[in-house]
Design a protein around this motif. Structure first.
Motif, PDB file in Angstrom:
ATOM      1  N   PRO A   1       0.906  -1.096  -0.719  1.00 33.47           N
ATOM      2  CA  PRO A   1      -0.040  -0.113  -0.174  1.00 33.47           C
ATOM      3  C   PRO A   1       1.093   1.481   0.037  1.00 33.47           C
ATOM      4  O   PRO A   1       2.077   0.972   0.312  1.00 33.47           O
ATOM      5  CB  PRO A   1      -0.572  -0.156   1.305  1.00 33.47           C
ATOM      6  CG  PRO A   1       0.372  -0.678   1.971  1.00 33.47           C
ATOM      7  CD  PRO A   1       0.948  -1.811   1.435  1.00 33.47           C
ATOM      8  N   PRO A   2       0.732   2.730  -0.470  1.00 37.56           N
ATOM      9  CA  PRO A   2       1.344   4.047  -0.362  1.00 37.56           C
ATOM     10  C   PRO A   2       1.213   4.190   0.837  1.00 37.56           C
ATOM     11  O   PRO A   2       0.983   3.600   2.082  1.00 37.56           O
ATOM     12  CB  PRO A   2       0.391   4.390  -1.138  1.00 37.56           C
ATOM     13  CG  PRO A   2      -1.184   4.160  -1.342  1.00 37.56           C
ATOM     14  CD  PRO A   2      -0.981   2.811  -0.650  1.00 37.56           C
ATOM     15  N   ALA A   3       2.548   5.126   1.625  1.00 35.99           N
ATOM     16  CA  ALA A   3       2.632   5.691   2.388  1.00 35.99           C
ATOM     17  C   ALA A   3       1.269   5.994   2.951  1.00 35.99           C
ATOM     18  O   ALA A   3       1.239   5.916   4.392  1.00 35.99           O
ATOM     19  CB  ALA A   3       3.918   6.402   2.569  1.00 35.99           C
ATOM     20  N   TRP A   4       0.425   6.977   2.883  1.00 35.45           N
ATOM     21  CA  TRP A   4      -0.466   7.909   3.554  1.00 35.45           C
ATOM     22  C   TRP A   4      -1.577   6.858   3.514  1.00 35.45           C
ATOM     23  O   TRP A   4      -1.809   6.593   5.585  1.00 35.45           O
ATOM     24  CB  TRP A   4      -1.280   8.295   2.645  1.00 35.45           C
ATOM     25  CG  TRP A   4      -2.036   8.120   1.121  1.00 35.45           C
ATOM     26  CD1 TRP A   4      -1.332   7.466   0.065  1.00 35.45           C
ATOM     27  CD2 TRP A   4      -3.469   7.248   1.275  1.00 35.45           C
ATOM     28  NE1 TRP A   4      -1.945   6.792  -0.885  1.00 35.45           N
ATOM     29  CE2 TRP A   4      -3.781   6.648  -0.163  1.00 35.45           C
ATOM     30  CE3 TRP A   4      -3.967   7.208   1.887  1.00 35.45           C
ATOM     31  CZ2 TRP A   4      -5.423   6.266  -0.202  1.00 35.45           C
ATOM     32  CZ3 TRP A   4      -5.699   6.794   1.440  1.00 35.45           C
ATOM     33  CH2 TRP A   4      -6.097   6.403   1.141  1.00 35.45           C
ATOM     34  N   ILE A   5      -1.937   5.013   3.342  1.00 37.41           N
ATOM     35  CA  ILE A   5      -2.630   4.034   4.047  1.00 37.41           C
ATOM     36  C   ILE A   5      -1.725   3.543   4.930  1.00 37.41           C
ATOM     37  O   ILE A   5      -2.250   3.333   6.034  1.00 37.41           O
ATOM     38  CB  ILE A   5      -2.739   2.715   2.885  1.00 37.41           C
ATOM     39  CG1 ILE A   5      -4.026   3.641   1.636  1.00 37.41           C
ATOM     40  CG2 ILE A   5      -3.412   1.847   3.706  1.00 37.41           C
ATOM     41  CD1 ILE A   5      -4.871   2.875   0.426  1.00 37.41           C
ATOM     42  N   ARG A   6      -0.599   3.600   4.476  1.00 37.54           N
ATOM     43  CA  ARG A   6       0.048   2.692   6.266  1.00 37.54           C
ATOM     44  C   ARG A   6       0.401   3.889   7.459  1.00 37.54           C
ATOM     45  O   ARG A   6       0.251   3.736   8.761  1.00 37.54           O
ATOM     46  CB  ARG A   6       2.327   2.287   5.670  1.00 37.54           C
ATOM     47  CG  ARG A   6       1.745   1.370   4.337  1.00 37.54           C
ATOM     48  CD  ARG A   6       3.483   1.007   4.067  1.00 37.54           C
ATOM     49  NE  ARG A   6       3.702   0.525   5.499  1.00 37.54           N
ATOM     50  CZ  ARG A   6       5.067  -0.464   5.313  1.00 37.54           C
ATOM     51  NH1 ARG A   6       5.466  -0.233   4.290  1.00 37.54           N
ATOM     52  NH2 ARG A   6       5.666  -1.064   6.639  1.00 37.54           N
ATOM     53  N   ALA A   7       0.650   4.691   6.450  1.00 35.44           N
ATOM     54  CA  ALA A   7       0.138   6.268   7.978  1.00 35.44           C
ATOM     55  C   ALA A   7      -1.036   5.914   8.223  1.00 35.44           C
ATOM     56  O   ALA A   7      -1.424   6.111  10.272  1.00 35.44           O
ATOM     57  CB  ALA A   7       0.683   7.295   7.529  1.00 35.44           C
TER      58      ALA A   7
ATOM     59  N   LEU B   1     -10.687  -2.423   1.625  1.00 31.77           N
ATOM     60  CA  LEU B   1     -11.429  -2.665   0.096  1.00 31.77           C
ATOM     61  C   LEU B   1     -10.742  -1.477   0.011  1.00 31.77           C
ATOM     62  O   LEU B   1     -10.307  -1.423  -2.043  1.00 31.77           O
ATOM     63  CB  LEU B   1     -13.229  -2.038   0.575  1.00 31.77           C
ATOM     64  CG  LEU B   1     -14.290  -2.367   1.111  1.00 31.77           C
ATOM     65  CD1 LEU B   1     -15.052  -1.961   0.857  1.00 31.77           C
ATOM     66  CD2 LEU B   1     -14.465  -3.711   0.664  1.00 31.77           C
ATOM     67  N   LEU B   2      -9.652  -0.636  -0.124  1.00 31.17           N
ATOM     68  CA  LEU B   2      -9.073  -0.304  -0.567  1.00 31.17           C
ATOM     69  C   LEU B   2      -7.471  -0.841  -1.407  1.00 31.17           C
ATOM     70  O   LEU B   2      -6.821  -0.075  -1.935  1.00 31.17           O
ATOM     71  CB  LEU B   2      -8.415   1.184   0.340  1.00 31.17           C
ATOM     72  CG  LEU B   2      -9.538   2.128   0.194  1.00 31.17           C
ATOM     73  CD1 LEU B   2      -9.033   3.305   1.829  1.00 31.17           C
ATOM     74  CD2 LEU B   2      -9.737   3.368  -0.865  1.00 31.17           C
ATOM     75  N   VAL B   3      -7.213  -1.687  -0.161  1.00 27.82           N
ATOM     76  CA  VAL B   3      -6.506  -2.401  -0.475  1.00 27.82           C
ATOM     77  C   VAL B   3      -6.707  -3.518  -0.886  1.00 27.82           C
ATOM     78  O   VAL B   3      -6.427  -4.908   0.100  1.00 27.82           O
ATOM     79  CB  VAL B   3      -4.978  -2.383   0.322  1.00 27.82           C
ATOM     80  CG1 VAL B   3      -3.720  -2.787   0.125  1.00 27.82           C
ATOM     81  CG2 VAL B   3      -4.535  -0.824   0.996  1.00 27.82           C
ATOM     82  N   PRO B   4      -7.440  -3.885  -1.843  1.00 28.95           N
ATOM     83  CA  PRO B   4      -7.635  -5.464  -1.880  1.00 28.95           C
ATOM     84  C   PRO B   4      -7.063  -6.221  -1.809  1.00 28.95           C
ATOM     85  O   PRO B   4      -5.689  -6.695  -2.511  1.00 28.95           O
ATOM     86  CB  PRO B   4      -8.348  -5.808  -3.693  1.00 28.95           C
ATOM     87  CG  PRO B   4      -8.172  -4.693  -3.748  1.00 28.95           C
ATOM     88  CD  PRO B   4      -7.608  -3.638  -2.731  1.00 28.95           C
TER      89      PRO B   4
ATOM     90  N   GLY C   1       0.362  -0.894   9.223  1.00 35.34           N
ATOM     91  CA  GLY C   1       0.924   0.037   8.852  1.00 35.34           C
ATOM     92  C   GLY C   1       2.554  -0.160   8.885  1.00 35.34           C
ATOM     93  O   GLY C   1       3.482   0.948   8.277  1.00 35.34           O
ATOM     94  N   LEU C   2       2.577  -0.791  10.173  1.00 36.33           N
ATOM     95  CA  LEU C   2       4.506  -0.800   9.837  1.00 36.33           C
ATOM     96  C   LEU C   2       5.186  -1.799   9.420  1.00 36.33           C
ATOM     97  O   LEU C   2       6.558  -1.520   9.234  1.00 36.33           O
ATOM     98  CB  LEU C   2       4.814  -1.290  11.845  1.00 36.33           C
ATOM     99  CG  LEU C   2       3.983  -0.387  12.559  1.00 36.33           C
ATOM    100  CD1 LEU C   2       3.912  -1.018  14.295  1.00 36.33           C
ATOM    101  CD2 LEU C   2       4.963   1.107  12.858  1.00 36.33           C
ATOM    102  N   ARG C   3       4.280  -2.990   9.429  1.00 39.93           N
ATOM    103  CA  ARG C   3       5.296  -3.981   7.537  1.00 39.93           C
ATOM    104  C   ARG C   3       4.778  -3.972   7.161  1.00 39.93           C
ATOM    105  O   ARG C   3       5.338  -4.615   5.825  1.00 39.93           O
ATOM    106  CB  ARG C   3       5.667  -5.204   8.673  1.00 39.93           C
ATOM    107  CG  ARG C   3       6.230  -5.045   9.988  1.00 39.93           C
ATOM    108  CD  ARG C   3       6.268  -6.884  10.795  1.00 39.93           C
ATOM    109  NE  ARG C   3       7.066  -6.664   9.603  1.00 39.93           N
ATOM    110  CZ  ARG C   3       7.459  -8.232   9.813  1.00 39.93           C
ATOM    111  NH1 ARG C   3       6.572  -9.117  10.839  1.00 39.93           N
ATOM    112  NH2 ARG C   3       7.771  -9.336   8.464  1.00 39.93           N
ATOM    113  N   ALA C   4       3.352  -3.757   5.901  1.00 41.74           N
ATOM    114  CA  ALA C   4       2.390  -4.114   5.144  1.00 41.74           C
ATOM    115  C   ALA C   4       2.637  -5.878   4.987  1.00 41.74           C
ATOM    116  O   ALA C   4       3.302  -5.564   3.546  1.00 41.74           O
ATOM    117  CB  ALA C   4       2.545  -3.142   4.745  1.00 41.74           C
ATOM    118  N   PRO C   5       2.548  -6.765   5.355  1.00 38.28           N
ATOM    119  CA  PRO C   5       3.157  -8.174   4.775  1.00 38.28           C
ATOM    120  C   PRO C   5       1.787  -8.233   3.674  1.00 38.28           C
ATOM    121  O   PRO C   5       1.009  -7.813   3.731  1.00 38.28           O
ATOM    122  CB  PRO C   5       2.730  -9.205   6.207  1.00 38.28           C
ATOM    123  CG  PRO C   5       2.261  -8.254   7.142  1.00 38.28           C
ATOM    124  CD  PRO C   5       2.395  -6.515   6.812  1.00 38.28           C
TER     125      PRO C   5
END
Length: 213
Positions: free
Chosen positions: A7-13, A124-127, A64-68
């Motif tokens: 996911p993009p950085a804004w989603i992780r944040a 839904l944003l990161v299917p 958010g921290l690792r985004a596996p």
């Protein structure tokens, strides 16, 4: 968006921010009730709402921290999404006018409304494009079923039940059983919807990239 690319950085944040928000909402009541007579931490953590929100916080913070991007993690994300969707819908349909001992209005809103919406939006944003199957639905429903068993075993021991629909003292076991059976069917439908919506959006994002490339 493509979950395989991360996911993009804004989603992780946002995941981290709402994960921290969820932690604050979860610990607010236990901290506020330190030393209060009659307050039971065991009862507090026996609410499906609390347990599902703990799973949701884990989903958001790890995401958010690792985004596996592994399939196992996506399955865990989906399960957490389902459990919080169950929390939000059951609260709206059956519990909104009932005291579920979540103290202040903001914590009640945070755990029953905000967190379910946030985790579903993230799903839904990161299917993850998980394939729908009866086996997957069955696996996801293991936890709600075990929660029901735990509640019904613990209830007579402590003379306390977290929700009226899973309390046999006034409605009897027969009436309660068919209500719970209907709820399990409803949960299965919700699980299928969670997977189907995710798959639809995964295809949508993929086709959008194809048309714009």
């Amino acid at each position: 968006m493509n979950s395989t690319a991360g996911p993009p950085a804004w989603i992780r944040a946002l995941r981290i921010a709402f994960g921290v928000f969820g932690i604050v909402a979860l610990v607010w009541i236990p901290i506020e009730n330190i030393g209060v007579a009659g307050y039971s931490e065991a009862n507090y953590f026996s609410y499906f709402t609390i347990q599902s929100n703990i799973v949701g916080v884990v989903v958001l913070l790890v995401g958010g921290l690792r985004a596996p991007i592994s399939r196992g993690w996506q399955l865990f994300r989906g399960a957490g999404t389902l459990y919080l969707v169950i929390t939000g819908i059951i609260y709206a349909l059956l519990l909104s006018n009932i005291d579920v001992q979540l103290g202040e209005h903001w914590t009640n809103t945070a755990l029953h409304r905000v967190m379910p919406i946030v985790v579903l939006a993230d799903w839904l944003l990161v299917p993850a494009a998980i394939k729908l199957s009866a086996r997957l639905i069955g696996i996801w429903l293991i936890y709600p079923v075990l929660y029901g068993v735990y509640t019904l075993v613990r209830g007579p021991i402590v003379d306390w039940y977290p929700y009226p629909f899973i309390d046999p003292r006034h409605q009897g076991y027969l009436e309660m059983s068919w209500k719970l059976a209907l709820m399990v069917v409803f949960f299965a439908i919700l699980a299928a919807a969670v997977v189907a919506l995710n798959g639809f959006l995964a295809r949508f994002w993929r086709e959008s990239r194809t048309h714009t490339s």
